[in-house]
Scaffold this motif. Structure first.
Motif, PDB file in Angstrom:
ATOM      1  N   PRO A 143       5.697  15.618 -53.666  1.00  0.00           N
ATOM      2  CA  PRO A 143       4.579  15.720 -54.391  1.00  0.00           C
ATOM      3  C   PRO A 143       3.089  15.915 -53.818  1.00  0.00           C
ATOM      4  O   PRO A 143       3.022  15.780 -52.777  1.00  0.00           O
ATOM      5  CB  PRO A 143       4.612  14.235 -55.016  1.00  0.00           C
ATOM      6  CG  PRO A 143       6.242  13.701 -54.922  1.00  0.00           C
ATOM      7  CD  PRO A 143       6.430  14.743 -53.611  1.00  0.00           C
ATOM      8  N   LYS A 144       2.123  16.370 -54.760  1.00  0.00           N
ATOM      9  CA  LYS A 144       0.843  16.491 -54.026  1.00  0.00           C
ATOM     10  C   LYS A 144      -0.124  15.821 -54.981  1.00  0.00           C
ATOM     11  O   LYS A 144       0.010  16.114 -56.200  1.00  0.00           O
ATOM     12  CB  LYS A 144       0.620  18.281 -53.863  1.00  0.00           C
ATOM     13  CG  LYS A 144       1.536  19.180 -53.189  1.00  0.00           C
ATOM     14  CD  LYS A 144       1.791  18.843 -51.738  1.00  0.00           C
ATOM     15  CE  LYS A 144       2.455  19.588 -50.998  1.00  0.00           C
ATOM     16  NZ  LYS A 144       2.721  19.384 -49.755  1.00  0.00           N
ATOM     17  N   GLN A 145      -1.131  15.426 -54.417  1.00  0.00           N
ATOM     18  CA  GLN A 145      -2.073  14.530 -55.375  1.00  0.00           C
ATOM     19  C   GLN A 145      -3.599  14.860 -54.757  1.00  0.00           C
ATOM     20  O   GLN A 145      -3.492  14.713 -53.708  1.00  0.00           O
ATOM     21  CB  GLN A 145      -1.780  12.954 -55.685  1.00  0.00           C
ATOM     22  CG  GLN A 145      -2.653  12.422 -56.789  1.00  0.00           C
ATOM     23  CD  GLN A 145      -2.272  10.754 -56.832  1.00  0.00           C
ATOM     24  OE1 GLN A 145      -2.624  10.086 -55.867  1.00  0.00           O
ATOM     25  NE2 GLN A 145      -1.363  10.718 -57.648  1.00  0.00           N
ATOM     26  N   VAL A 146      -4.499  15.159 -55.821  1.00  0.00           N
ATOM     27  CA  VAL A 146      -5.766  15.141 -55.401  1.00  0.00           C
ATOM     28  C   VAL A 146      -6.769  14.129 -56.270  1.00  0.00           C
ATOM     29  O   VAL A 146      -6.315  14.148 -57.644  1.00  0.00           O
ATOM     30  CB  VAL A 146      -6.448  16.428 -55.344  1.00  0.00           C
ATOM     31  CG1 VAL A 146      -7.939  16.636 -55.447  1.00  0.00           C
ATOM     32  CG2 VAL A 146      -5.865  17.337 -54.125  1.00  0.00           C
ATOM     33  N   VAL A 151      -5.287  23.349 -53.029  1.00  0.00           N
ATOM     34  CA  VAL A 151      -4.545  23.910 -51.961  1.00  0.00           C
ATOM     35  C   VAL A 151      -5.086  23.288 -50.610  1.00  0.00           C
ATOM     36  O   VAL A 151      -4.403  22.737 -49.463  1.00  0.00           O
ATOM     37  CB  VAL A 151      -4.563  25.525 -51.906  1.00  0.00           C
ATOM     38  CG1 VAL A 151      -4.015  25.966 -50.381  1.00  0.00           C
ATOM     39  CG2 VAL A 151      -3.378  25.769 -53.042  1.00  0.00           C
ATOM     40  N   LYS A 152      -6.448  23.469 -50.376  1.00  0.00           N
ATOM     41  CA  LYS A 152      -7.091  23.022 -49.205  1.00  0.00           C
ATOM     42  C   LYS A 152      -7.074  21.603 -48.970  1.00  0.00           C
ATOM     43  O   LYS A 152      -6.747  21.157 -47.705  1.00  0.00           O
ATOM     44  CB  LYS A 152      -8.624  23.141 -49.350  1.00  0.00           C
ATOM     45  CG  LYS A 152      -9.450  22.841 -48.188  1.00  0.00           C
ATOM     46  CD  LYS A 152      -9.003  23.801 -46.768  1.00  0.00           C
ATOM     47  CE  LYS A 152      -9.767  23.302 -45.636  1.00  0.00           C
ATOM     48  NZ  LYS A 152      -9.649  23.780 -44.626  1.00  0.00           N
ATOM     49  N   ASN A 153      -7.167  20.612 -50.075  1.00  0.00           N
ATOM     50  CA  ASN A 153      -7.078  19.053 -49.733  1.00  0.00           C
ATOM     51  C   ASN A 153      -5.541  18.784 -49.697  1.00  0.00           C
ATOM     52  O   ASN A 153      -5.388  17.632 -49.303  1.00  0.00           O
ATOM     53  CB  ASN A 153      -7.847  18.362 -51.168  1.00  0.00           C
ATOM     54  CG  ASN A 153      -9.216  18.764 -50.816  1.00  0.00           C
ATOM     55  OD1 ASN A 153      -9.867  17.882 -50.062  1.00  0.00           O
ATOM     56  ND2 ASN A 153      -9.857  19.637 -51.567  1.00  0.00           N
ATOM     57  N   THR A 213     -14.713  25.633 -51.602  1.00  0.00           N
ATOM     58  CA  THR A 213     -13.456  25.651 -50.690  1.00  0.00           C
ATOM     59  C   THR A 213     -13.927  26.108 -49.264  1.00  0.00           C
ATOM     60  O   THR A 213     -14.344  27.367 -49.183  1.00  0.00           O
ATOM     61  CB  THR A 213     -12.295  26.170 -51.332  1.00  0.00           C
ATOM     62  OG1 THR A 213     -11.976  25.507 -52.476  1.00  0.00           O
ATOM     63  CG2 THR A 213     -11.067  26.035 -50.487  1.00  0.00           C
ATOM     64  N   THR A 214     -13.448  25.319 -48.079  1.00  0.00           N
ATOM     65  CA  THR A 214     -13.677  25.819 -46.869  1.00  0.00           C
ATOM     66  C   THR A 214     -12.529  26.595 -46.510  1.00  0.00           C
ATOM     67  O   THR A 214     -11.384  26.283 -46.983  1.00  0.00           O
ATOM     68  CB  THR A 214     -14.029  24.932 -45.745  1.00  0.00           C
ATOM     69  OG1 THR A 214     -13.134  23.864 -45.862  1.00  0.00           O
ATOM     70  CG2 THR A 214     -15.327  24.286 -46.231  1.00  0.00           C
ATOM     71  N   LEU A 215     -12.662  27.504 -45.627  1.00  0.00           N
ATOM     72  CA  LEU A 215     -11.541  28.341 -45.253  1.00  0.00           C
ATOM     73  C   LEU A 215     -10.888  28.087 -43.900  1.00  0.00           C
ATOM     74  O   LEU A 215     -11.581  27.352 -42.949  1.00  0.00           O
ATOM     75  CB  LEU A 215     -12.054  29.945 -45.055  1.00  0.00           C
ATOM     76  CG  LEU A 215     -13.033  30.585 -46.050  1.00  0.00           C
ATOM     77  CD1 LEU A 215     -13.660  31.798 -45.715  1.00  0.00           C
ATOM     78  CD2 LEU A 215     -11.916  30.922 -47.323  1.00  0.00           C
TER      79      LEU A 215
END
Length: 209
Positions: free
Chosen positions: A41-44, A133-135, A187-189
């Motif tokens: 699971p992924k959550q933001v 995706v980043k977080n 979004t930072t790279l």
């Protein structure tokens, strides 16, 4: 969103190309793409603020949004850049995005390396995917700085009274999990590379090595 695979190169990787994708639909990555690829699971958690207006009050009619009057919300424990500006806003939504793996198949999820290509034209729904995706560290982000504006309920359509011209503007002040305004701080790279072809070559070298 284009998908470039490395199967024909003899190694496992997935490259998702969001570059030049000005906008899109969040349903695709939230309900199909990430559930198919995720093993866990992924959550933001985002925070969205809205000024009082007739159009904003139309949103209040949607009970699924869990919008609250800001005067009833204790935001003192939330880190917010430029938090002093929140006094000009009237409503708040705590926006929790949770992606659960699609377990309808035994071999759900993807084990290989995942890369996301982005550039300055990535915003709206495509930016929403990029910052998620980043977080969640779901993939390595490669390319150039995105356009932001991925934490929003969409845009407001209005008409100039004299000319009749239609214009749109965002309806949301959206904060990412780090407390930054996504439109001001896109979004930072993980890897900054200006040239598209060079991005592909560097990704291939990273996976091979």
């Amino acid at each position: 969103m284009d998908n470039v695979t490395g199967a024909n190169l003899g190694f496992e990787k997935e490259i998702f190309d969001a570059a030049d994708k000005l906008r899109g639909n969040i349903e695709y990555w939230q309900r199909f793409l990430m559930p198919k690829l995720s093993k866990n699971p992924k959550q933001v958690v985002n925070h969205m603020f809205f000024k009082d207006s007739p159009k904003t009050r139309l949103l209040l009619q949607d009970n699924t949004l869990n919008m609250e009057n800001l005067s009833n919300v204790d935001i003192t424990g939330i880190r917010l850049d430029h938090g002093e500006d929140i006094k000009d806003f009237a409503f708040h939504i705590k926006d929790t995005i949770t992606i659960n793996p699609d377990e309808s198949k035994r071999d759900n999820g993807y084990e290989g390396k995942i890369f996301l290509l982005v550039d300055e034209d990535v915003f709206s729904a495509a930016e929403g995917f990029a910052y998620f995706v980043k977080n969640t560290e779901f993939a390595t982000i490669v390319g150039t700085k995105t356009g932001g504006d991925g934490i929003t309920l969409g845009v407001i359509n209005s008409v100039f009274l004299n000319s009749g011209l239609v214009f749109t503007c965002t309806n949301t002040l959206g904060y990412d999990p780090t407390g930054q305004i996504n439109e001001e701080n896109p979004t930072t790279l993980d890897i900054e590379i200006a040239a598209y072809r060079q991005s592909i070559e560097i990704i291939e070298n990273m996976v091979k090595n």
